[in-house]
Design a protein around this motif. Structure first.
Motif, PDB file in Angstrom:
ATOM      1  N   LEU A   1       0.824  -1.204   0.000  1.00  0.00           N
ATOM      2  CA  LEU A   1       0.000   0.000   0.000  1.00  0.00           C
ATOM      3  C   LEU A   1       0.860   1.257   0.000  1.00  0.00           C
ATOM      4  CD1 LEU A   1      -2.859   1.116   0.060  1.00  0.00           C
ATOM      5  CD2 LEU A   1      -2.793   1.019   2.544  1.00  0.00           C
ATOM      6  N   LEU A   2       1.954   1.252   0.748  1.00  0.00           N
ATOM      7  CA  LEU A   2       2.849   2.407   0.764  1.00  0.00           C
ATOM      8  C   LEU A   2       3.507   2.613  -0.601  1.00  0.00           C
ATOM      9  CD1 LEU A   2       4.514   2.070   4.280  1.00  0.00           C
ATOM     10  CD2 LEU A   2       2.738   3.679   3.572  1.00  0.00           C
ATOM     11  N   GLU A   3       3.835   1.530  -1.281  1.00  0.00           N
ATOM     12  CA  GLU A   3       4.389   1.629  -2.629  1.00  0.00           C
ATOM     13  C   GLU A   3       3.373   2.256  -3.576  1.00  0.00           C
ATOM     14  OE1 GLU A   3       7.256   1.025  -5.716  1.00  0.00           O
ATOM     15  OE2 GLU A   3       7.395   1.042  -3.522  1.00  0.00           O
ATOM     16  N   GLN A   4       2.108   1.821  -3.472  1.00  0.00           N
ATOM     17  CA  GLN A   4       1.055   2.401  -4.292  1.00  0.00           C
ATOM     18  C   GLN A   4       0.877   3.874  -3.970  1.00  0.00           C
ATOM     19  OE1 GLN A   4      -0.803   1.850  -6.785  1.00  0.00           O
ATOM     20  NE2 GLN A   4      -2.455   3.363  -6.578  1.00  0.00           N
ATOM     21  N   GLU A   5       0.940   4.219  -2.693  1.00  0.00           N
ATOM     22  CA  GLU A   5       0.785   5.620  -2.291  1.00  0.00           C
ATOM     23  C   GLU A   5       1.873   6.497  -2.915  1.00  0.00           C
ATOM     24  OE1 GLU A   5       1.990   7.754   1.697  1.00  0.00           O
ATOM     25  OE2 GLU A   5       0.119   6.631   2.000  1.00  0.00           O
ATOM     26  N   ALA A   6       3.132   6.036  -2.868  1.00  0.00           N
ATOM     27  CA  ALA A   6       4.239   6.815  -3.436  1.00  0.00           C
ATOM     28  C   ALA A   6       4.072   6.997  -4.934  1.00  0.00           C
ATOM     29  CB  ALA A   6       5.565   6.124  -3.118  1.00  0.00           C
ATOM     30  N   ASN A   7       3.702   5.918  -5.639  1.00  0.00           N
ATOM     31  CA  ASN A   7       3.501   6.007  -7.086  1.00  0.00           C
ATOM     32  C   ASN A   7       2.362   6.955  -7.432  1.00  0.00           C
ATOM     33  OD1 ASN A   7       5.550   4.148  -7.496  1.00  0.00           O
ATOM     34  ND2 ASN A   7       4.163   2.390  -7.581  1.00  0.00           N
ATOM     35  N   ALA A   8       1.260   6.837  -6.686  1.00  0.00           N
ATOM     36  CA  ALA A   8       0.090   7.670  -6.967  1.00  0.00           C
ATOM     37  C   ALA A   8       0.381   9.148  -6.710  1.00  0.00           C
ATOM     38  CB  ALA A   8      -1.093   7.210  -6.109  1.00  0.00           C
ATOM     39  N   GLN A   9       1.046   9.448  -5.608  1.00  0.00           N
ATOM     40  CA  GLN A   9       1.317  10.847  -5.283  1.00  0.00           C
ATOM     41  C   GLN A   9       2.275  11.470  -6.292  1.00  0.00           C
ATOM     42  OE1 GLN A   9      -0.292  13.054  -3.991  1.00  0.00           O
ATOM     43  NE2 GLN A   9       0.212  13.185  -1.807  1.00  0.00           N
ATOM     44  N   ALA A  10       3.243  10.698  -6.751  1.00  0.00           N
ATOM     45  CA  ALA A  10       4.165  11.214  -7.753  1.00  0.00           C
ATOM     46  C   ALA A  10       3.423  11.601  -9.034  1.00  0.00           C
ATOM     47  CB  ALA A  10       5.239  10.171  -8.055  1.00  0.00           C
ATOM     48  N   LEU A  11       2.457  10.775  -9.426  1.00  0.00           N
ATOM     49  CA  LEU A  11       1.653  11.098 -10.603  1.00  0.00           C
ATOM     50  C   LEU A  11       0.784  12.326 -10.366  1.00  0.00           C
ATOM     51  CD1 LEU A  11       0.523   7.526 -11.715  1.00  0.00           C
ATOM     52  CD2 LEU A  11       2.027   9.060 -12.984  1.00  0.00           C
ATOM     53  N   ALA A  12       0.136  12.377  -9.211  1.00  0.00           N
ATOM     54  CA  ALA A  12      -0.781  13.481  -8.919  1.00  0.00           C
ATOM     55  C   ALA A  12      -0.056  14.816  -8.852  1.00  0.00           C
ATOM     56  CB  ALA A  12      -1.515  13.211  -7.605  1.00  0.00           C
ATOM     57  N   MET A  13       1.144  14.827  -8.292  1.00  0.00           N
ATOM     58  CA  MET A  13       1.899  16.070  -8.147  1.00  0.00           C
ATOM     59  C   MET A  13       2.275  16.684  -9.495  1.00  0.00           C
ATOM     60  SD  MET A  13       2.462  17.079  -5.012  1.00  0.00           S
ATOM     61  CE  MET A  13       2.499  16.498  -3.308  1.00  0.00           C
ATOM     62  N   GLY A  14       2.294  15.854 -10.530  1.00  0.00           N
ATOM     63  CA  GLY A  14       2.685  16.359 -11.841  1.00  0.00           C
ATOM     64  C   GLY A  14       1.547  16.844 -12.709  1.00  0.00           C
ATOM     65  N   THR A  15       0.319  16.850 -12.175  1.00  0.00           N
ATOM     66  CA  THR A  15      -0.832  17.221 -13.004  1.00  0.00           C
ATOM     67  C   THR A  15      -1.076  18.723 -13.004  1.00  0.00           C
ATOM     68  OG1 THR A  15      -2.372  16.959 -11.156  1.00  0.00           O
ATOM     69  CG2 THR A  15      -1.950  15.012 -12.525  1.00  0.00           C
ATOM     70  N   PRO A  16      -1.642  19.252 -14.099  1.00  0.00           N
ATOM     71  CA  PRO A  16      -1.992  20.679 -14.124  1.00  0.00           C
ATOM     72  C   PRO A  16      -3.066  21.033 -13.100  1.00  0.00           C
ATOM     73  CG  PRO A  16      -2.823  19.550 -16.092  1.00  0.00           C
ATOM     74  CD  PRO A  16      -1.894  18.596 -15.392  1.00  0.00           C
ATOM     75  N   GLU A  17      -3.934  20.088 -12.772  1.00  0.00           N
ATOM     76  CA  GLU A  17      -4.972  20.369 -11.769  1.00  0.00           C
ATOM     77  C   GLU A  17      -4.353  20.650 -10.409  1.00  0.00           C
ATOM     78  OE1 GLU A  17      -6.866  18.114 -15.062  1.00  0.00           O
ATOM     79  OE2 GLU A  17      -5.066  17.781 -13.850  1.00  0.00           O
ATOM     80  N   HIS A  18      -3.302  19.911 -10.063  1.00  0.00           N
ATOM     81  CA  HIS A  18      -2.621  20.162  -8.787  1.00  0.00           C
ATOM     82  C   HIS A  18      -1.977  21.547  -8.793  1.00  0.00           C
ATOM     83  CE1 HIS A  18       0.065  19.884  -5.387  1.00  0.00           C
ATOM     84  NE2 HIS A  18       1.115  20.021  -6.193  1.00  0.00           N
ATOM     85  N   ARG A  19      -1.289  21.888  -9.866  1.00  0.00           N
ATOM     86  CA  ARG A  19      -0.615  23.186  -9.924  1.00  0.00           C
ATOM     87  C   ARG A  19      -1.611  24.337  -9.855  1.00  0.00           C
ATOM     88  NH1 ARG A  19       2.571  20.054 -13.519  1.00  0.00           N
ATOM     89  NH2 ARG A  19       1.391  20.788 -15.333  1.00  0.00           N
ATOM     90  N   GLU A  20      -2.761  24.184 -10.530  1.00  0.00           N
ATOM     91  CA  GLU A  20      -3.774  25.236 -10.490  1.00  0.00           C
ATOM     92  C   GLU A  20      -4.373  25.368  -9.106  1.00  0.00           C
ATOM     93  OE1 GLU A  20      -6.515  28.221 -11.478  1.00  0.00           O
ATOM     94  OE2 GLU A  20      -4.584  27.596 -12.332  1.00  0.00           O
ATOM     95  N   ALA A  21      -4.622  24.244  -8.429  1.00  0.00           N
ATOM     96  CA  ALA A  21      -5.176  24.315  -7.072  1.00  0.00           C
ATOM     97  C   ALA A  21      -4.205  25.016  -6.129  1.00  0.00           C
ATOM     98  CB  ALA A  21      -5.485  22.906  -6.567  1.00  0.00           C
ATOM     99  N   VAL A  22      -2.920  24.757  -6.271  1.00  0.00           N
ATOM    100  CA  VAL A  22      -1.932  25.432  -5.433  1.00  0.00           C
ATOM    101  C   VAL A  22      -1.920  26.924  -5.709  1.00  0.00           C
ATOM    102  CG1 VAL A  22       0.542  25.644  -4.950  1.00  0.00           C
ATOM    103  CG2 VAL A  22      -0.504  23.377  -5.143  1.00  0.00           C
ATOM    104  N   ARG A  23      -1.993  27.305  -6.986  1.00  0.00           N
ATOM    105  CA  ARG A  23      -2.030  28.733  -7.327  1.00  0.00           C
ATOM    106  C   ARG A  23      -3.253  29.409  -6.707  1.00  0.00           C
ATOM    107  NH1 ARG A  23       0.146  27.033 -12.404  1.00  0.00           N
ATOM    108  NH2 ARG A  23      -1.958  26.759 -13.241  1.00  0.00           N
ATOM    109  N   CYS A  24      -4.414  28.722  -6.781  1.00  0.00           N
ATOM    110  CA  CYS A  24      -5.632  29.293  -6.197  1.00  0.00           C
ATOM    111  C   CYS A  24      -5.464  29.505  -4.696  1.00  0.00           C
ATOM    112  CB  CYS A  24      -6.822  28.371  -6.469  1.00  0.00           C
ATOM    113  SG  CYS A  24      -7.381  28.361  -8.181  1.00  0.00           S
TER     114      CYS A  24
END
Length: 264
Positions: free
Chosen positions: A227-250
């Protein structure tokens, strides 16, 4: 709502798909035609990137009363036939449960047997105050199906799931809320609007993050290292999305966030 279906209604508006079980004369009981049509709709929802959430509900005053006992009695299937029917059902039900988009079940009236199991396959159950749930399989001498052995213990715990399955008793809307089965209770005339509001809120959420959260939760019963391996892989993908960057800017610019849970 789109035409061409016998047992369901289906439509998409503003990024939200709505699937209505439409056999009110039998309290929206499952029959083979309904299962085939639901399988087709689940495939469509999964493959269409413009659809961001799914609302699942029933026509009339009930969600789903379970299997159509008349159809079951007349089927004439032997053990092998029943196994093949259940296996084909499992194919699309698994797709529904693993759908990478939020599924909101809007439950009014009866959610009995397979209807209860179907509601549990959703991510959220918004129930009306007159909703009632029952693992009623034991009443007709069969075992729970539609993945209830997987979903119900994960929601209420093994001991309570055992009691609900072995007794077949009815659970009121209020008890369903207390047990964690229902996410919210609303008055019957507010049910559909509330379910739609929740579904439409996800149009502003990151589809990648939603998908990754759901996939990771599906592994929640596995061992911790996996589960921790899945968490690391998933977070790495999520951090690279434009939706994440826009939410941080907001957030940093003190602007409204793209995704906000709608107040009840």
């Amino acid at each position: 709502m789109s035409a061409g279906y016998e047992r369901i209604r289906f439509g998409v508006e503003g990024g939200v798909a709505t699937l209505v079980l439409d056999n009110p004369a039998k309290r929206n009981a499952f029959d083979p035609a309904m299962r085939v049509e639901m399988a087709e709709v689940v495939r469509q929802v999964q493959s269409d990137p413009a659809i961001r959430a799914l609302v699942l509900t029933g026509a009339g005053a009930h969600f789903c009363s379970g299997g159509d006992l008349g159809n079951i009695a007349a089927s004439g299937l032997d053990n092998g036939g029943w196994r093949r029917r259940l296996t084909s059902l499992h194919d699309w039900l698994k797709d529904l449960m693993l759908l990478d988009k939020p599924v909101i079940a809007a439950v009014d009236g009866a959610a009995y047997g397979a209807g209860f199991s179907l509601a549990l396959a959703a991510d959220f159950i918004i129930a009306s105050t007159r909703a009632r749930f029952a693992m009623s399989f034991i009443r007709v001498g069969v075992v729970p199906d539609c993945a209830a052995f997987y979903t119900l213990p994960r929601v209420v715990g093994v001991q309570r799931a055992r009691e609900l399955m072995l007794s077949g008793r009815e659970v009121s809307a209020q008890e369903a809320l207390q047990l964690g089965i229902a996410t919210e209770l609303v008055e019957p005339d507010a049910l559909q609007a509330r379910a739609q509001a929740i579904a439409h809120s996800f149009v502003g959420a990151s589809p990648v993050a939603l998908s990754l959260i759901k996939r990771s939760l599906a592994l929640a019963a596995t061992d911790l290292p996996s589960l921790l391996e899945q968490e690391a892989n998933a977070q790495a993908l999520a951090m690279g999305t434009p939706e994440h960057r826009e939410a941080v800017r907001c957030f940093l610019e003190k602007r409204p966030m793209p995704f906000q849970w709608p107040q009840a």
